[in-house]
Design a protein around this motif. Structure first.
Motif, PDB file in Angstrom:
ATOM      1  N   ASN A  14       0.831  -1.214   0.000  1.00 20.61           N
ATOM      2  CA  ASN A  14       0.000   0.000   0.000  1.00 20.61           C
ATOM      3  C   ASN A  14       0.865   1.264   0.000  1.00 20.61           C
ATOM      4  O   ASN A  14       0.495   2.289  -0.598  1.00 20.61           O
ATOM      5  CB  ASN A  14      -0.973   0.001   1.179  1.00 20.61           C
ATOM      6  N   ASP A  31      -1.562  -3.351  -8.000  1.00 19.23           N
ATOM      7  CA  ASP A  31      -3.010  -3.321  -7.815  1.00 19.23           C
ATOM      8  C   ASP A  31      -3.648  -4.617  -8.313  1.00 19.23           C
ATOM      9  O   ASP A  31      -4.595  -5.126  -7.705  1.00 19.23           O
ATOM     10  CB  ASP A  31      -3.605  -2.123  -8.564  1.00 19.23           C
ATOM     11  N   THR A  52       1.357  -8.994   0.466  1.00 21.22           N
ATOM     12  CA  THR A  52       1.018  -7.633   0.895  1.00 21.22           C
ATOM     13  C   THR A  52       2.283  -6.776   0.989  1.00 21.22           C
ATOM     14  O   THR A  52       2.218  -5.631   1.407  1.00 21.22           O
ATOM     15  CB  THR A  52       0.311  -7.641   2.263  1.00 21.22           C
TER      16      THR A  52
END
Length: 236
Positions: A14, A31, A52
């Protein structure tokens, strides 16, 4: 040491996506992985915290694997590991170490294949990161490899690695087609999967032919020449 280096270099996905220094292609790929995680969870896979994080790993591979068969055989000579037992390959973060092992095995008469691997699973022991070599794939193959490796984190049969790999391959392929809502993207990925399966089928035919050749117990030079012809036909 290689695994530690990989984990130490992880960056939260992120944060990488939000960074103004991230290029549009990299942001798109990251993404895509994030959306693939969500899709994999909808299929019933436990995704945990896998993929992640991101590692800007250099080169076209994360590890280099060595696969070997004994002289006059198409059956893989397995490598033994603690906990996991026998596996049909041995992987190295150090490419030179892989090449050195391959050279030693060839001197002993083994047939050896050395290949680069852009993604692998720690089978749920650690939170696997996305690596730059993984992201060199197009969207369809990227979705496929992420679901493939997430399948491994959910189930891996140490006593039957071939079944484990086949299952992960099938699930990854089918999921990578169903992932796309756009009919054009879906058809494009289905074509990729179809091609992959046709190649696999051709290789199985070659494997069977070479196995039958070895069963004839011919002189080594005759057997080698016949095998070269079989391989040339298969490649064509």
């Amino acid at each position: 040491a290689g695994q530690t280096r990989l984990l130490w270099a992880r960056q939260p996905v992120n944060e990488v996506i939000a960074s103004p220094r991230t290029t549009p292609p990299l942001r798109h790929r990251l993404d895509t992985v994030a959306r693939t995680r969500t899709y994999a969870a909808s299929l019933g896979l436990d995704i945990g915290n896998h993929y992640t994080s991101y590692v800007p790993w250099e080169g076209d591979r994360v590890v280099t694997t060595v696969v070997a068969t004994r002289p006059g055989s198409v059956e893989i000579a397995p490598f033994w590991f603690p906990v996991l037992g026998e596996l049909p390959y041995k992987g190295f973060f150090d490419r030179e170490a892989a090449e050195n092992l391959a050279a030693e095995l060839r001197k002993e008469g083994f047939d050896v294949c050395v290949s680069g691997v852009d993604a692998y699973s720690t089978l749920g022991w650690m939170d696997d990161p996305i690596t730059e070599p993984m992201l060199q794939r197009e969207d369809g193959p990227l979705v496929e490899i992420v679901v493939h490796e997430l399948t491994h984190t959910n189930v891996f049969l140490a006593e039957d690695p071939d079944l484990s790999e086949s299952a992960a391959t099938f699930i990854g392929q089918e999921a990578s087609v169903a992932f796309f809502e756009d009919p054009v993207d879906r058809r494009r990925q289905r074509a990729r999967v179809r091609d992959s399966r046709r190649i696999a089928a051709s290789l199985l035919v070659l494997r069977s032919a070479v196995s039958e050749l070895y069963e004839q117990d011919l002189p080594p030079d005759v057997s080698s020449e016949k095998r070269r012809k079989l391989e040339a036909t298969a490649r064509q």
